[in-house]
Design an enzyme around this catalytic site. Structure first.
Site, PDB file in Angstrom:
ATOM      1  CB  CYS A 197     -37.409 -27.704  10.175  1.00  0.00           C
ATOM      2  SG  CYS A 197     -37.299 -25.861  10.773  1.00  0.00           S
ATOM      3  N   GLY A 213     -31.245 -24.002  10.941  1.00  0.00           N
ATOM      4  CA  GLY A 213     -32.693 -23.920  10.479  1.00  0.00           C
ATOM      5  C   GLY A 213     -32.946 -22.353  10.035  1.00  0.00           C
ATOM      6  CG  HIS A 266     -35.127 -27.841  14.533  1.00  0.00           C
ATOM      7  ND1 HIS A 266     -33.762 -27.516  14.568  1.00  0.00           N
ATOM      8  CD2 HIS A 266     -35.981 -27.407  13.947  1.00  0.00           C
ATOM      9  CE1 HIS A 266     -33.787 -26.329  13.742  1.00  0.00           C
ATOM     10  NE2 HIS A 266     -35.237 -26.440  13.357  1.00  0.00           N
ATOM     11  CG  ASN A 316     -32.247 -28.125  11.176  1.00  0.00           C
ATOM     12  OD1 ASN A 316     -31.713 -29.021  11.659  1.00  0.00           O
ATOM     13  ND2 ASN A 316     -31.886 -27.271  10.538  1.00  0.00           N
ATOM     14  CD  GLN A 329     -37.306 -24.220  16.161  1.00  0.00           C
ATOM     15  OE1 GLN A 329     -38.212 -24.156  16.623  1.00  0.00           O
ATOM     16  NE2 GLN A 329     -36.859 -23.858  14.773  1.00  0.00           N
ATOM     17  CD  GLU A 347     -39.847 -22.221  13.593  1.00  0.00           C
ATOM     18  OE1 GLU A 347     -40.013 -21.528  12.618  1.00  0.00           O
ATOM     19  OE2 GLU A 347     -39.252 -23.201  13.255  1.00  0.00           O
ATOM     20  CB  THR A 378     -27.536 -20.561  -4.205  1.00  0.00           C
ATOM     21  OG1 THR A 378     -28.604 -20.006  -4.073  1.00  0.00           O
ATOM     22  CG2 THR A 378     -27.035 -20.653  -5.662  1.00  0.00           C
TER      23      THR A 378
HETATM   24  N1  LIG Z   1     -33.081 -24.368   7.028  1.00  0.00           N
HETATM   25  C1  LIG Z   1     -34.068 -25.262   7.407  1.00  0.00           C
HETATM   26  O1  LIG Z   1     -33.756 -25.810   8.370  1.00  0.00           O
HETATM   27  C2  LIG Z   1     -35.270 -25.114   6.835  1.00  0.00           C
HETATM   28  C3  LIG Z   1     -36.261 -25.961   7.077  1.00  0.00           C
HETATM   29  C4  LIG Z   1     -37.445 -26.100   6.573  1.00  0.00           C
HETATM   30  C5  LIG Z   1     -38.041 -25.245   5.764  1.00  0.00           C
HETATM   31  N2  LIG Z   1     -37.226 -24.273   5.387  1.00  0.00           N
HETATM   32  C6  LIG Z   1     -37.757 -23.226   4.406  1.00  0.00           C
HETATM   33  O2  LIG Z   1     -36.779 -23.346   3.226  1.00  0.00           O
HETATM   34  C7  LIG Z   1     -36.681 -22.320   2.480  1.00  0.00           C
HETATM   35  C8  LIG Z   1     -35.323 -21.910   2.159  1.00  0.00           C
HETATM   36  O3  LIG Z   1     -34.535 -22.012   3.650  1.00  0.00           O
HETATM   37  P1  LIG Z   1     -32.894 -21.802   3.779  1.00  0.00           P
HETATM   38  O4  LIG Z   1     -32.518 -22.225   4.997  1.00  0.00           O
HETATM   39  O5  LIG Z   1     -32.316 -22.743   2.499  1.00  0.00           O
HETATM   40  O6  LIG Z   1     -32.683 -20.311   3.004  1.00  0.00           O
HETATM   41  P2  LIG Z   1     -31.375 -19.701   2.464  1.00  0.00           P
HETATM   42  O7  LIG Z   1     -30.167 -20.438   2.764  1.00  0.00           O
HETATM   43  O8  LIG Z   1     -31.694 -18.225   2.584  1.00  0.00           O
HETATM   44  O9  LIG Z   1     -31.791 -19.657   0.819  1.00  0.00           O
HETATM   45  C9  LIG Z   1     -32.787 -19.232   0.152  1.00  0.00           C
HETATM   46  C10 LIG Z   1     -32.530 -19.373  -1.326  1.00  0.00           C
HETATM   47  O10 LIG Z   1     -33.631 -18.617  -1.937  1.00  0.00           O
HETATM   48  C11 LIG Z   1     -33.173 -17.993  -2.891  1.00  0.00           C
HETATM   49  N3  LIG Z   1     -33.639 -16.606  -2.970  1.00  0.00           N
HETATM   50  C12 LIG Z   1     -33.847 -15.698  -2.280  1.00  0.00           C
HETATM   51  N4  LIG Z   1     -34.584 -14.752  -2.848  1.00  0.00           N
HETATM   52  C13 LIG Z   1     -35.026 -14.916  -4.189  1.00  0.00           C
HETATM   53  C14 LIG Z   1     -35.584 -14.000  -5.059  1.00  0.00           C
HETATM   54  N5  LIG Z   1     -36.153 -13.122  -5.194  1.00  0.00           N
HETATM   55  N6  LIG Z   1     -35.812 -14.996  -6.267  1.00  0.00           N
HETATM   56  C15 LIG Z   1     -35.067 -16.290  -6.391  1.00  0.00           C
HETATM   57  N7  LIG Z   1     -34.664 -17.088  -5.476  1.00  0.00           N
HETATM   58  C16 LIG Z   1     -34.320 -16.271  -4.339  1.00  0.00           C
HETATM   59  C17 LIG Z   1     -31.695 -17.610  -2.671  1.00  0.00           C
HETATM   60  O11 LIG Z   1     -30.987 -17.376  -3.702  1.00  0.00           O
HETATM   61  P3  LIG Z   1     -29.605 -16.543  -3.784  1.00  0.00           P
HETATM   62  O12 LIG Z   1     -28.475 -17.554  -3.218  1.00  0.00           O
HETATM   63  O13 LIG Z   1     -29.247 -16.234  -5.077  1.00  0.00           O
HETATM   64  O14 LIG Z   1     -29.903 -15.578  -3.153  1.00  0.00           O
HETATM   65  C18 LIG Z   1     -31.246 -19.011  -1.999  1.00  0.00           C
HETATM   66  O15 LIG Z   1     -31.441 -19.925  -3.040  1.00  0.00           O
HETATM   67  C19 LIG Z   1     -37.281 -21.133   3.232  1.00  0.00           C
HETATM   68  O16 LIG Z   1     -38.501 -20.868   2.823  1.00  0.00           O
HETATM   69  C20 LIG Z   1     -37.049 -21.730   4.792  1.00  0.00           C
HETATM   70  O17 LIG Z   1     -38.294 -21.304   5.525  1.00  0.00           O
HETATM   71  C21 LIG Z   1     -35.773 -24.226   5.872  1.00  0.00           C
END
Ligand SMILES: NC(=O)c1ccc[n+]([C@@H]2O[C@H](COP(=O)([O-])OP(=O)(O)OC[C@H]3O[C@@H](n4cnc5c(N)ncnc54)[C@H](OP(=O)(O)O)[C@@H]3O)[C@@H](O)[C@H]2O)c1
Length: 352
Positions: A153, A183, A245, A330, A179, A205, A17
């Site tokens: 990223c 991200g 980024h 990113n 960035q 970071e 999600t």
């Molecule tokens: N955004 C970027 O550019 C980027 C780049 C590289 C790496 N990342 C890494 O990728 C990961 C996701 O990032 P994001 O930006 O997509 O974050 P996000 O939008 O906050 O999404 C987090 C996801 O994790 C789920 N989640 C949170 N707590 C949970 C739990 N206790 N049990 C099961 N599921 C849980 C959430 O589900 P719900 O919706 O149900 O809460 C959601 O699906 C992170 O570790 C981040 O550091 C992100």
């Protein structure tokens, strides 16, 4: 390697999600090898239709067949063997090893295990050979599955550029990032903090860029990676850009190349994904632009369907040897696309 669509492998998405989870769904929807068949997230989303659980923020619509799928809890054993993870790092800490122990192959974006000795931290163009750590991981942990990660990223953009320049002997690197807000996930940075502003701090970071880059460019010796000896100094900022980024990079070399040789090394850089023509591989991992005002996130982040790093402004540096500007998408090259490319390579190399 061609696999017909009837042979597409079912895959799961942990954190389906979130911002990265949505990119997984978009990129996998028409993927020739993998079919997104199982979606999981937190208790907040469990049991709800994907359409209701996810705050979909991509310009394309939610793919047909996904909107009505029920989101499940992240419970090992329920989903397909291959699961991509876009989990929040806190959640990934317990969930990802539990899945690997239960026989799933977890290909993760989360930071939680990137620096663990037996966990491959892979960019297929740069260090495909690090996947051999999986064998040691399985032996040591007794896992029937596996856990493989892709970098932060910002790290991925820097590491691809440095890999192209590696033949000249990397000695010292200074990088400053600008960035994008995507991200930080959704809803991410409050609008009143970021609009018309630059925030000169992103927790953890700089440390990630400095340590991950040295692991990725390091060499496998026996059952672990010896980090590359270069010194890396990073400063990170959050800027009011949606996707992409940007990084200003200066490098000192053991054998400093001419501008022409460095430019050729960047533009001609290729890796195993290009050799193997993997479905998510861009034709060129690095696109070099000669225009003096490029790369720019709005114009260049989507190059190579978001998988190419765009580089420009290569010139001599009065402090180190050369400096340049690099840009990468990113949530594609820096997250979901990176993990999908890792899984494609793992499939060809027999790790799935
Ligand atoms: N955004 C970027 O550019 C980027 C780049 C590289 C790496 N990342 C890494 O990728 C990961 C996701 O990032 P994001 O930006 O997509 O974050 P996000 O939008 O906050 O999404 C987090 C996801 O994790 C789920 N989640 C949170 N707590 C949970 C739990 N206790 N049990 C099961 N599921 C849980 C959430 O589900 P719900 O919706 O149900 O809460 C959601 O699906 C992170 O570790 C981040 O550091 C992100």
């Amino acid at each position: 390697m061609t696999i017909s669509s009837s042979e597409r492998i079912d895959v799961g998405i942990l954190g389906a999600t979130g911002t990265v989870g949505q990119q997984f769904i978009r990129l996998l929807d028409r993927h020739p090898w993998f079919r997104p068949a199982w979606l999981a997230a937190s208790e907040r989303s469990e049991g709800r239709a994907y359409l209701e659980a996810a705050a979909w923020r991509l310009p394309s619509s939610i793919p047909a067949g996904i909107a009505d799928q029920r989101v499940e809890a992240c419970v090992p054993g329920r989903g397909p063997k291959l699961v991509f993870s876009g989990l929040d790092a806190g959640a990934a800490q317990d969930i990802e090893p539990a899945f690997a122990a239960a026989g799933h192959v977890v290909v993760s974006n989360a930071r939680s295990f990137r620096m663990e000795a037996r966990v491959p931290l892979v960019i297929p163009e740069v260090n495909a050979d690090h996947l051999t750590l999986i064998a040691h991981q399985r032996r040591e942990r007794g896992w029937t599955g596996a856990l493989v990660t892709n970098p932060n990223c910002s790290t991925v953009v820097l590491s691809i550029v440095l890999a192209a320049l590696r033949p000249f002997g990397l000695s010292r690197v200074m990088v400053t990032t600008l960035q994008a807000v995507s991200g930080a996930g959704y809803p991410g940075v409050p609008s009143l903090d970021i609009l018309g502003n630059v925030v000169p701090f992103i927790a953890g970071e700089e440390e990630k860029i400095e340590s991950e880059t040295r692991k990725i460019l390091g060499a496998i010796q026996d059952d672990a990676v010896v980090p590359h000896p270069m010194a890396v100094s990073a400063q990170t900022t959050r800027v009011p850009v949606i996707d992409g980024h940007t990084e200003t990079v200066a490098v000192a070399f053991e054998r400093a190349p001419s501008i022409a040789d460095a430019r050729a090394a960047l533009a001609q850089f290729r890796g195993r994904p290009q050799e193997l023509e993997l479905p998510t591989a861009p034709a060129a991992p690095i696109v070099y632009l000669d225009a003096p005002d490029r790369p720019q996130p709005r114009l260049d982040a989507d190059r190579g369907c978001g998988m190419s790093v765009t580089v420009g402004r290569l010139r001599t540096c009065a402090v180190l040897d050369l400096k340049l500007v690099a840009l990468g998408h990113n949530t594609v090259r820096g997250a979901a696309g990176a993990a999908i490319l890792n899984a494609e390579l793992m499939k060809v190399d027999g790790w799935l």
